[in-house]
Each structure stands twice: as C-alpha cells, then as structure tokens.
Enzyme design. Sequence first.
Site, PDB file in Angstrom:
ATOM      1  NE  ARG A  96      -8.869 -14.416   4.059  1.00 22.92           N
ATOM      2  CZ  ARG A  96      -9.374 -15.616   3.958  1.00 22.92           C
ATOM      3  NH1 ARG A  96      -9.509 -16.177   2.796  1.00 22.92           N
ATOM      4  NH2 ARG A  96      -9.792 -16.275   5.013  1.00 22.92           N
ATOM      5  CB  THR A  97      -4.175 -10.032   7.424  1.00 22.55           C
ATOM      6  OG1 THR A  97      -5.557  -9.850   7.092  1.00 22.55           O
ATOM      7  CG2 THR A  97      -3.557  -8.694   7.723  1.00 22.55           C
ATOM      8  CE  LYS A 111       8.239 -20.328  27.497  1.00 22.10           C
ATOM      9  NZ  LYS A 111       9.689 -20.257  27.266  1.00 22.10           N
ATOM     10  NE  ARG A 154      -5.389  -9.771  12.020  1.00 26.76           N
ATOM     11  CZ  ARG A 154      -6.241 -10.246  11.107  1.00 26.76           C
ATOM     12  NH1 ARG A 154      -6.718 -11.467  11.230  1.00 26.76           N
ATOM     13  NH2 ARG A 154      -6.619  -9.523  10.084  1.00 26.76           N
ATOM     14  CG  HIS A 208      -8.215  -5.160   8.927  1.00 30.69           C
ATOM     15  ND1 HIS A 208      -6.882  -5.047   8.557  1.00 30.69           N
ATOM     16  CD2 HIS A 208      -8.574  -6.442   8.620  1.00 30.69           C
ATOM     17  CE1 HIS A 208      -6.481  -6.209   8.054  1.00 30.69           C
ATOM     18  NE2 HIS A 208      -7.485  -7.062   8.088  1.00 30.69           N
TER      19      HIS A 208
HETATM   20  C1  NCD Z   1     -11.178  -9.909   8.591  1.00 24.60           C
HETATM   21  C2  NCD Z   1     -10.526  -9.663   9.922  1.00 24.60           C
HETATM   22  O1  NCD Z   1      -9.710 -10.454  10.397  1.00 24.60           O
HETATM   23  O2  NCD Z   1     -10.847  -8.640  10.479  1.00 24.60           O
HETATM   24  N1  NCD Z   1     -10.479 -10.730   7.720  1.00 24.60           N
HETATM   25  C3  NCD Z   1      -9.362 -10.303   7.063  1.00 24.60           C
HETATM   26  O3  NCD Z   1      -8.525  -9.595   7.582  1.00 24.60           O
HETATM   27  N2  NCD Z   1      -9.230 -10.692   5.789  1.00 24.60           N
HETATM   28  C4  NCD Z   1     -12.613 -10.223   8.689  1.00 24.60           C
HETATM   29  C5  NCD Z   1     -13.059 -11.446   9.439  1.00 24.60           C
HETATM   30  O4  NCD Z   1     -12.326 -12.041  10.215  1.00 24.60           O
HETATM   31  O5  NCD Z   1     -14.217 -11.818   9.243  1.00 24.60           O
END
Ligand code: NCD
Length: 347
Positions: A55-56, A83, A105, A135
């Site tokens: 999703r993100t 690497k 991320r 987040h």
């Molecule tokens: C979350 C995350 O990656 O922190 N998901 C997200 O970003 N939609 C929550 C999760 O992984 O459970």
Amino acid sequence: MKRHLISAADLTRDDALLVLDTAEEMARVADRPIKKLPTLRGRTVVNLFFEDSTRTRISFEAAAKRLSADVINFSAKGSSVSKGESLKDTALTLEAMGADAVVVRHHASGAPQRLATSGWINASVVNAGDGTHEHPTQALLDAFTMRRHLSGVGRDLAGRRVTIVGDILHSRVARSNVLLLNTLGAEVTLVAPPTLLPIGVEQWPCQVGYDLDAVLAKSDAVMMLRVQRERMNAAFFPTEREYSRRYGLDGGRMAVLPEHAIVMHPGPMNRGMEITAEVADSPRCTAVEQVANGVSTRMAVLYLLLGGSEPALATARAEEPRPEEPRADDARPDDVPTEAARTEESK
Ligand code: NCD
C-alpha cells in the site's frame, strides 16, 4: 511546515489541518477522468524502500505521478544494498540523481532521521515507516478518514474517541496515530495484552486498557492492528485462538459499537486473527477507503514539502503548458475551488 516529515510530532495542529484540507482538494482530482496536476513537473521523487510494502509504496508512487513529478522507485532487494552498500552511499547516489524528495521506509528506527540530518542529501525526507518507530503519513490518512466520517471536513477531531487495539509494541502506526490524534484533540485509548505494550507507554498522551469489551460502546473509531509476527522473536501470547478471543474484532463485538462508529485497519490484515472476515468485509470497515485516502494525503504532503505555499490547484492553473504537450489537467481545471475561493464562498 518543517522541511522533512519524520514524526507525527513534527506537525502542529495548524500544519496537520493544512495537510488534511489540502488532501481534500487533492481528493477531487481523483474524481476527474484525468487524475493529474502539473504541480510538481520537473521535480524528482525517489521512493527508497528497504522493507516490504504494498500500500504505502504504490500510494506514494501514485501520489507523485498524479502531481507530474518524475518518480524513481528504489527497492533494496535487487540493488547494491544487497551487495553491502551503506545508507550513506545510497544517499549520495540519490543526491547525484538530483532528488527533490526522498520517501524512505527502513527496518531500522531512526533511518529517515539520519538521512534528513546527515547532510548527505538536500532533498526533503518523508518517513514512510521506520522500524517500530513512526509512520506519519499513515496517521495523516487515518485522521483524514476519521474526519470524513466523524467530524466533518475543515474540523479537527476534538472529543472523538479512538480505540487502537493489538500489537502496539511493534506498531509504528500506533505511535504516529497517538501523537497526531492528540494534536487534533481526539481521546485515544490503547487496548492490548500487557506483553504487546511498549515500555514507557504510560508517558504517551493516551489511556491504556486491557479489556476490549469495556471500551467498544464508547468508541467512535476502532483501529485494529496486525500482529507483526516478523518482528517477534519470542512468544507474546499463548495461542492465536486465545489472542483473537480476547483482542480480535468479530461480528458480536462490532454490534456493540455505536451506530456511527467505524472500524479501521492500516493493512495488511490477518483475517481470522485480529479481525474476522465478516468485520473486514462489512460496510463499517474503512480499510479500502483508507488506501484511497492515502493517495490524496500523500499528494498533499509531497506538494506542501516541495514548496507549495500557495493552494495546490491555483498553482496548477497558473502554470503554462508546454507547446508539445497537452495540459495534464485539461479535464476541467476550473471546477475545483482553490483555498482562497472556498474561503470566499464560506463568507
Ligand atoms: C503498516 C506498516 O507497514 O507499518 N502498514 C501500512 O503501512 N499500511 C502496518 C503493518 O505492517 O501491519
């Protein structure tokens, strides 16, 4: 607004409301046949993903593309990171590419902060989830979703009662939500087994409880969190069955919620564990809507960080098309009111 978005605590109430209001304007673009604005044309957004995401990642990509930015997607798998290349050398490469924004991320809490303060890059850094830390754009899209259902566009979330349930210990979503919801005036209660609460949680600006049934009837929104097995190196509860019996949301528990209350989940869901299929697929569950709202919210964040001091859509209108290419927003650009026009209307 600050130049980077690392923590939900970076946002004042006014900053957060500006993002949410701008996201409302951006959401109208999604309703057009051509879902694009020329606002960030010529800017480069790099999506730097060291950890898995569905999703993100696609949401940030869609957001940057809808604003006409050039998007470079970088995933650690298949890159020189596997690497052994360091974060510093990766950052220097991005700087050489002329990145204006880096969406990162990382499995290590603090990595986006390091990137933002190291001096390795000039770009704005957006934290798209760092370890178990924060987040912030998830918290913004969650607030956007709650506002639409619970208090109305243009308002904050004063007095709304939000219950966040489950694996708080490993959840960057929970931490960012607690901070942002507190800024927006909501009352947050965390519900989890004691083993899945972080040390120091009593200092967070929220209530903590262990009994889900005690709080459901008083909740305007219930946010269910995934049990993050990949971050668990020990047993945190006896069995899955026991966990879902005490902390899972099923049809019976959902029926106890007030009629207007919504059920939220950031995804990915473990159906049958923290949420039953019946609840996940019910019209009260906003999980899919949250994904759509994520694109509008991230458009607003990218726009505001990359120099948007004017209303986004006014900037889009002022920009001249290049002769060889049609206007990206030529699908009725004038029917979207700007911030100024809306203020005028509301007088
Ligand atoms: C979350 C995350 O990656 O922190 N998901 C997200 O970003 N939609 C929550 C999760 O992984 O459970």
